[in-house]
Each structure stands twice: as C-alpha cells, then as structure tokens.
Design an enzyme around this catalytic site. Structure first.
Site, PDB file in Angstrom:
ATOM      1  N   HIS A  47      -3.321 -22.288  14.917  1.00  0.00           N
ATOM      2  CA  HIS A  47      -4.512 -22.960  14.385  1.00  0.00           C
ATOM      3  C   HIS A  47      -5.454 -21.971  13.683  1.00  0.00           C
ATOM      4  CE1 HIS A  47      -3.814 -27.025  15.918  1.00  0.00           C
ATOM      5  NE2 HIS A  47      -3.228 -26.428  16.930  1.00  0.00           N
ATOM      6  N   THR A  48      -4.914 -20.867  13.234  1.00  0.00           N
ATOM      7  CA  THR A  48      -5.709 -19.930  12.438  1.00  0.00           C
ATOM      8  C   THR A  48      -5.461 -20.133  10.942  1.00  0.00           C
ATOM      9  OG1 THR A  48      -3.945 -18.349  12.800  1.00  0.00           O
ATOM     10  CG2 THR A  48      -5.919 -18.067  14.135  1.00  0.00           C
ATOM     11  N   ASP A  49      -4.338 -20.774  10.604  1.00  0.00           N
ATOM     12  CA  ASP A  49      -3.969 -20.824   9.171  1.00  0.00           C
ATOM     13  C   ASP A  49      -5.000 -21.581   8.337  1.00  0.00           C
ATOM     14  OD1 ASP A  49      -3.110 -23.287  10.224  1.00  0.00           O
ATOM     15  OD2 ASP A  49      -1.143 -23.244   9.250  1.00  0.00           O
ATOM     16  N   SER A 144       8.623 -26.905  13.499  1.00  0.00           N
ATOM     17  CA  SER A 144       8.456 -27.206  12.074  1.00  0.00           C
ATOM     18  C   SER A 144       9.657 -27.859  11.431  1.00  0.00           C
ATOM     19  CB  SER A 144       8.132 -25.939  11.290  1.00  0.00           C
ATOM     20  OG  SER A 144       6.943 -25.436  11.721  1.00  0.00           O
ATOM     21  N   ASP A 199       3.780 -23.198   8.480  1.00  0.00           N
ATOM     22  CA  ASP A 199       5.174 -23.608   8.663  1.00  0.00           C
ATOM     23  C   ASP A 199       5.976 -23.445   7.379  1.00  0.00           C
ATOM     24  OD1 ASP A 199       3.888 -24.429  10.909  1.00  0.00           O
ATOM     25  OD2 ASP A 199       4.040 -26.570  10.492  1.00  0.00           O
TER      26      ASP A 199
HETATM   27  C1  GLA Z   1       1.133 -27.147  12.843  1.00  0.00           C
HETATM   28  C2  GLA Z   1       0.664 -27.037  11.392  1.00  0.00           C
HETATM   29  C3  GLA Z   1       0.426 -25.586  10.996  1.00  0.00           C
HETATM   30  C4  GLA Z   1      -0.440 -24.861  11.996  1.00  0.00           C
HETATM   31  C5  GLA Z   1       0.033 -25.118  13.428  1.00  0.00           C
HETATM   32  C6  GLA Z   1      -0.908 -24.564  14.442  1.00  0.00           C
HETATM   33  O1  GLA Z   1       2.384 -26.564  12.987  1.00  0.00           O
HETATM   34  O2  GLA Z   1       1.616 -27.612  10.531  1.00  0.00           O
HETATM   35  O3  GLA Z   1      -0.126 -25.532   9.707  1.00  0.00           O
HETATM   36  O4  GLA Z   1      -1.790 -25.201  11.847  1.00  0.00           O
HETATM   37  O5  GLA Z   1       0.207 -26.507  13.698  1.00  0.00           O
HETATM   38  O6  GLA Z   1      -0.941 -23.186  14.353  1.00  0.00           O
END
Ligand code: GLA
Length: 424
Positions: A47-49, A144, A199
């Site tokens: 959740h940093t992206d 993903s 992802d």
């Molecule tokens: C999902 C989202 C990513 C990322 C993660 C948490 O996989 O698709 O973009 O935010 O959650 O890190």
C-alpha cells in the site's frame, strides 16, 4: 521460435488446447504463438505504491498465458481454461465501445478488454485474435492474477500485431514500464479498483533471481539479487476471498489522499518559512520527523493510515540496505513489523491472515512473514530457511483448520522473469 518444452506449463497447456477449442474455419493470419506474464509476490512495501512510495516485488514462476492466432476480422475470441467459458469482443469502435462491451463480458475477460481498450486509446495498431487463456497464478489470492492477465494480454497483442506493435527496452512501441502504466489503467477501468502500479510493474520487469526496487513516483527501478539457495519464499493462501476488498482498497487510497492534504496544510501553517512543504503531494513527501511532530493533528483514523505508510516506505529502503548485506534475519524482523502495521494501523488484514502469520511466528527458521497484496484475505509471504519448510507446512496443516475451519494453500515460489512471447 522456442522449444515448446522450455515454455511455462500454462503456456504449453494453452498451446495444446488451442487447436482443440478453436477448430472452425476462421480466417486466421500469421503463425500461432504463445504469450505469458508472471504474477508477483512483494517482499515489502504494501500500500505504498499509490502513495508515490517504494515497493520491492519479485515476479514469480506462476503465469497467465495465452496461446492463439491472429484473426483478420477485428474480433478477439477467448476461451478460459479456468472458467471453461468463451467470451468475445470487437476491436471496432474502441475505446468508445468499451462500456457496452464490458457490460456483456464475464469478469476475467474484462481485464483483456481493458488492456485492448487502453492500447487502442494509445493509437496502437491491433489485430483481432483467438486464444486459449490459462494460468497458474492463484486467482484473487494476492499474487496478482489480474495484473498477470493484463500484462500477458499486452504481450499477446504484440505477438498478434504482425510486428506493428512491439514491447521492449529499445526501439519498441512501448517500454516495459509504459506497458505497466497502461495495464494499471486497464485494471482501473476493468475492475473499478484504483490500484497502484506495483503488480503490473513487477509482471513487466521481473528477472530470474532478482527483486525489483521500484520508485512508484519516477518509475525508476533497480534490480537486487534475491537468489539465496538456503532460503525460500513460501506463500500460504488463507483460501479466503472477500468482496469488500475492492471498496476498502479505494477507501484506504482516499484516506491517504486526505491525510496528505491535511498534513501539508498543518506543516505549512506551522512552518511558514519551509517552502518545500508546499510541494508535499503524497505521503512519500512527509518525513518521519515531520510526522512525529504533526501527526497528532490528524483525525485518529487518518493518523493511523499515514503512520503505517510512512513507516512502511522507510522499511522498504531498510530492506534494500539489508539485502546488500545478506542480513536476512533483520529483513525478517521488518516483515513481522510490516504485518503488524497492516493489521493494526492500516487495518487491511483479517483473522485468517493474522492466524497464518501467528502460526509461522512459532516456527524457528521462519525469518519473517506478513500478509501480501491488498489484504482482506489472499496470501501471506514467508521468508523461510529451507530446513524449516516442513515444520511450517505441518504447523499450518495442523493448526489452521482448527483455528479457522479452513484449509490453507502452500506454495514455494522462485524469482522469475517478466512477460514474454514466442511463435509456435
Ligand atoms: C494490490 C494493488 C497494488 C498494491 C497492493 C498493496 O495488489 O493492486 O497496486 O496497492 O494491493 O500493496
């Protein structure tokens, strides 16, 4: 052309099924081919992206794969081996015809349509095709699967474009990071989840034996060795998938955006001489020191969300340093901390994920574990000494069903390469 035995198994399976599933007298063009793209785990940086921060993913040896052939009538016909279902859409009128076509498609095919739509929006010349779509990334499990499908779609479009559209680092229509950004937009329109780029970037940039440090603001990236013979990445699947994950994800993203606006105003107010504060655009721009000083001005929920993200960003950079020193015990400690933050501050874990992390924590030789991906179900990632793998497996088999009434999946992943294609 590659030797078929060197292809990932789902690509081979799809290639085998293609002539069985699509037998009719469609006007095909050019040779048949396969395209595939990997799923990912994320060592740290969850959740940093979408906060313009840092992530440290690893593409894994699990892929989404297409096998098929170009058509000359602008139709994309798809057979999903997983859902045993056929879907088709037309290239005509895209991107304008996206919405009505999306409404008629099953969920999995919407990702394919999303990518094709974004390619059309970018004015990339496309050809229709028929393909069998398969894969071995666990669906919806935090590794993903949707990004793997999106990036494999982009590869398939390149494959079937008869050389008009290429993906590569030089002289290509699109560079891998551009494909990642395009597939991220496809995810947004296909699923309504405002996901970050983690992802899709991992799927586009993966390399065997490497972790990828990605700066989600500049999209600069660097490879770090992750090829330790006596350590394994074990992925434990809670077998829980929760529908609320999508709306909770968008809510977290919004909370972070609110926290940034408030923090910026608070810092500007208290430090009028600090011109840099005016440039705060994302939580990535707030230092730990600033947060320690002003975080308490935020409403409690926003304070917790921001506290987690700022600390997690710092953990990513710490892990990078530790990787260079092969300090895996210390990396493991940061994984436990990351999980605690996701559970207590970011509040995206769930009882099943916490249970798997707690079980792992009792096993000597499990260096660290944490939930993986968006949260609310899905998988945990575990950094495990090889000699502890069996003990972890047994503990999970014995304790997880008693504590949750469910069975957990157990998988060992390797750092693998990015998306590829090949004629057959
Ligand atoms: C999902 C989202 C990513 C990322 C993660 C948490 O996989 O698709 O973009 O935010 O959650 O890190």
């Amino acid at each position: 052309m590659r030797d078929i035995s060197s292809l990932p198994l789902p690509a081979r399976d799809a290639a085998h099924q293609f002539p069985i599933v699509f037998q009719d007298d469609i006007a095909y063009e050019g040779p048949s081919g396969v395209a595939w793209a990997p799923g990912r785990v994320n060592l740290i940086g969850e959740h940093t992206d979408y906060n313009d921060g840092f992530v440290l993913p690893i593409a894994v040896d699990r892929v989404a794969a297409f096998a098929g052939r170009a058509r000359n009538d602008g139709i994309v016909g798809l057979w999903s081996t997983h859902f045993q279902e056929y879907a088709q859409f037309s290239l005509e009128g895209l991107p304008g015809t996206f919405e009505p076509q999306r409404a008629d498609l099953p969920g999995w095919a919407r990702y394919v349509l999303g990518v094709v739509t974004e390619l059309a929006r970018a004015n990339i010349a496309l050809s229709g095709f028929d393909a069998v779509v398969g894969g071995d990334v666990p669906l919806g499990g935090g590794m993903s699967s949707s990004a793997a499908l999106e990036v494999a779609t982009a590869q398939a479009c390149a494959l079937f474009s008869n050389g008009h559209f290429t993906i590569g680092t030089e002289h290509a229509t699109l560079k891998p990071v551009q494909v990642a950004a395009l597939c991220q937009r496809a995810e947004h329109i296909a699923s309504g989840v405002q996901s970050g780029i983690l992802d899709q970037a991992a799927s586009c940039l993966g390399r065997p034996g490497k972790a990828i440090l990605l700066d989600c603001r500049s999209l600069d990236y660097a490879y770090l060795p992750f090829d330790v013979p006596d350590l394994s990445l074990v992925v434990l699947d809670t077998s829980v998938r929760r529908a609320l994950a999508a709306s909770a994800y968008n809510e977290r993203r919004q909370q972070c955006e609110e926290a940034v606006l408030l923090l910026r105003d608070i810092i500007v107010q208290h430090e009028p001489e600090n011109e840099a504060a005016l440039d705060i655009r994302a939580l990535r721009d707030v230092t730990q020191e600033q947060f320690d000083r002003y975080g308490s001005y935020l409403p409690e929920v926003l304070r917790r969300r921001a506290a987690y993200v700022i600390a997690e960003d710092a953990r990513v950079l710490q892990v990078v340093k530790l990787l260079e020193m092969d300090a895996f015990e210390a990396i493991g400690q940061l994984l436990w901390k990351s999980h605690a933050g996701l559970r207590d501050e970011y509040e995206v874990s769930c009882i099943e994920l916490d249970t798997l992390v707690e079980i792992a924590r009792q096993i000597p030789g499990v260096l660290g574990a944490r939930m993986l991906g968006g949260g609310f179900g899905g998988c945990t990632i575990n950094l495990v000494r090889n000699e502890a793998i069996e003990a972890l497996r047994q503990a999970v088999e014995q304790q997880y069903p008693i504590r949750t009434g469910l069975q957990a999946g157990f998988d060992i992943c390797r750092a693998a390469g990015a998306a590829e294609w090949s004629f057959l």
